[in-house]
Design an enzyme around this catalytic site. Structure first.
Site, PDB file in Angstrom:
ATOM      1  N   HIS A 168       0.838  -1.203   0.000  1.00 32.74           N
ATOM      2  CA  HIS A 168       0.000   0.000   0.000  1.00 32.74           C
ATOM      3  C   HIS A 168       0.872   1.252   0.000  1.00 32.74           C
ATOM      4  CE1 HIS A 168      -3.474   2.593   1.392  1.00 32.74           C
ATOM      5  NE2 HIS A 168      -2.440   3.318   1.797  1.00 32.74           N
ATOM      6  N   GLU A 169       1.818   1.301   0.915  1.00 31.38           N
ATOM      7  CA  GLU A 169       2.636   2.511   1.054  1.00 31.38           C
ATOM      8  C   GLU A 169       3.511   2.738  -0.176  1.00 31.38           C
ATOM      9  OE1 GLU A 169       2.280   4.815   3.125  1.00 31.38           O
ATOM     10  OE2 GLU A 169       0.851   3.823   4.422  1.00 31.38           O
ATOM     11  N   HIS A 172       1.741   4.309  -3.089  1.00 32.92           N
ATOM     12  CA  HIS A 172       1.634   5.779  -3.075  1.00 32.92           C
ATOM     13  C   HIS A 172       2.790   6.390  -3.874  1.00 32.92           C
ATOM     14  CE1 HIS A 172      -1.840   6.579  -0.688  1.00 32.92           C
ATOM     15  NE2 HIS A 172      -1.413   5.900   0.352  1.00 32.92           N
ATOM     16  N   TYR A 183      -4.574  14.536  -3.310  1.00 33.01           N
ATOM     17  CA  TYR A 183      -4.908  13.816  -2.075  1.00 33.01           C
ATOM     18  C   TYR A 183      -6.013  14.511  -1.277  1.00 33.01           C
ATOM     19  CZ  TYR A 183      -3.796  10.313   1.473  1.00 33.01           C
ATOM     20  OH  TYR A 183      -3.838   9.238   2.342  1.00 33.01           O
ATOM     21  N   GLU A 192      -5.975   6.574  -2.397  1.00 35.31           N
ATOM     22  CA  GLU A 192      -5.978   5.562  -1.334  1.00 35.31           C
ATOM     23  C   GLU A 192      -6.374   4.194  -1.876  1.00 35.31           C
ATOM     24  OE1 GLU A 192      -5.256   4.900   1.851  1.00 35.31           O
ATOM     25  OE2 GLU A 192      -4.054   6.678   1.502  1.00 35.31           O
ATOM     26  N   ASP A 265      -9.956  13.727   7.609  1.00 39.59           N
ATOM     27  CA  ASP A 265      -9.254  12.748   6.777  1.00 39.59           C
ATOM     28  C   ASP A 265      -9.153  13.228   5.324  1.00 39.59           C
ATOM     29  OD1 ASP A 265      -8.066  10.280   6.016  1.00 39.59           O
ATOM     30  OD2 ASP A 265     -10.043   9.415   5.561  1.00 39.59           O
ATOM     31  N   HIS A 270      -9.534   7.993   3.384  1.00 40.84           N
ATOM     32  CA  HIS A 270      -9.446   6.598   3.851  1.00 40.84           C
ATOM     33  C   HIS A 270     -10.833   6.011   4.114  1.00 40.84           C
ATOM     34  CE1 HIS A 270      -5.390   8.079   4.983  1.00 40.84           C
ATOM     35  NE2 HIS A 270      -5.021   6.861   4.676  1.00 40.84           N
TER      36      HIS A 270
HETATM   37 ZN    ZN Z   1      -2.491   5.362   2.023  1.00 43.87          ZN
END
Ligand code: ZN
Length: 372
Positions: A168-169, A172, A183, A192, A265, A270
């Site tokens: 996931h990271e 990005h 974002y 996301e 958020d 998210h």
């Molecule tokens: Zn993320």
């Protein structure tokens, strides 16, 4: 293209906010300190200009990753002391080895399934730091490297445990070098969702799982035993990952009817990502087989095709996937399955993929890619 690196922590701030307000100081204190660290790193990220690694003229990027794992020894200086480099044998510290393997699995999926050479497609070295800070309840990609905490052991365990968190990271980073999705709001939720989709595909590829065999969870194995929940998010059934007295309830919707309008958020990046996450799950399971093949290719084509607007809405993204499916596979099973998956989460698309949906007129430049 100007890149806007995203500072995304795998545990979003609104979740830690809730834990930090718990009356039990043993739970609240690590969450509060994690939020402070995240804020400091976020600020540092904003002040640092990221210069994209330019491909070396004439040099083909290697088909092997270039990994370095460092140990912060519970401090916050990055990157810390290098403890395992590319090709080195496993060390005694399992956390170091999991980070090393996770970076390798991410590199492997992008290379073998999509022909991509690392995050920037030019062989960017993959660096990670483990044992960051004390009781640090998070993991993040800071635009240059991965950072993992050990968790406090009360709410969260070692952040190198779930492979999809690593995927996931790092995704990005891929988005940063490609569609560069803004974002905030729907484009932020798509950013996301891209990370959840490819994070999950990296895990599925590593485990050799078909779409039907996969758990479609993000962060399974990360929650400590006392927490009532299975993961941070569920792509299959958004909103069901956890329901706990300390963490609260998973707030993700799985359909446009329950779209959450919020200023928290970054406008629910998210939270509403549950909607495109579920669309991908519906597509992958409808097609069957390995999700990284047909479903993943369609998503990857849109992510990297250069046609998607950085401010894309869900409807614009959906239409782009319809066009990409038709471009890659013709107007057959895949194309029809993409249209059906979006319709099941409440997003109408147009068959054939040449027009944008009426509900959301796309500006010129955000038109679906013309494939073929
Ligand atoms: Zn993320």
């Amino acid at each position: 293209m100007e890149q806007t690196p995203v500072f995304c922590t795998i545990v979003p701030p609104h979740v830690l906010d809730k834990v930090a307000r718990n009356e039990d100081r043993a739970l609240a204190e690590p969450a509060r300190r994690t939020l402070e660290r995240d804020a400091a790193e976020r600020t540092r990220r904003r002040l640092t200009t990221v210069i994209g690694a330019l491909p070396v003229t004439g040099a083909e990027p290697s088909d092997r990753p270039r990994r370095t794992i460092s140990d912060a020894a519970h401090r916050t200086d990055l990157p810390g002391r290098a403890v395992r480099g590319e090709g080195d044998t496993a060390v005694a510290d399992a956390t170091v080895n999991r980070a090393y393997d996770g970076l390798g699995a991410t590199f492997e999926l992008y290379l073998t399934a999509y022909g991509r050479h690392s995050i920037d497609d030019s062989g960017l070295p993959l660096d990670a730091t483990v044992h960051y800070d004390r009781d640090y309840n998070n993991a993040f990609w800071n635009g240059e490297q991965m950072v993992f905490g050990d968790g406090d052991g009360e709410i969260f365990l070692d952040f190198t445990l779930p492979l999809d968190v690593i995927g996931h990271e790092l995704t990005h980073g891929v988005t940063q070098y490609t569609a560069n999705l803004d974002y905030f709001g729907q484009s932020g939720a798509l950013n996301e969702s891209m990370s959840d989709v490819f994070g999950s595909l990296i895990k599925q590829y590593a485990l050799g799982q078909t779409a039907d065999e996969a758990d479609w969870l993000i962060g399974a194995g990360l929650l400590a035993p006392r927490v009532t929940g299975v993961a941070l998010r569920s792509m299959k059934a958004p909103g069901t990952a956890y329901d706990d007295d300390v963490l609260g309830k998973d707030p993700q919707p799985g359909h446009m009817d329950s779209y959450v309008r919020t200023s928290r958020d970054n406008g629910g990046v998210h939270i509403n990502s549950g909607i495109p996450n579920r669309a991908f799950h519906l597509l992958a399971t409808a097609l069957g087989g390995n999700a990284w093949e047909r479903a993943g290719l369609v998503w990857y084509d849109v992510l990297t095709g250069g046609e998607l607007s950085p401010r894309a809405t869900f409807a614009e993204f959906a239409q782009a996937t319809v066009a990409a499916a038709a471009g890659r596979f013709g107007e057959g099973e895949e194309h029809a399955a993409v249209v059906k998956a979006w319709s099941e989460v409440g997003i109408a698309t147009v068959l054939g993929g040449t027009d944008v949906p009426r509900q959301s007129p796309a500006p010129e430049g955000a038109r679906p890619p013309a494939h073929g």
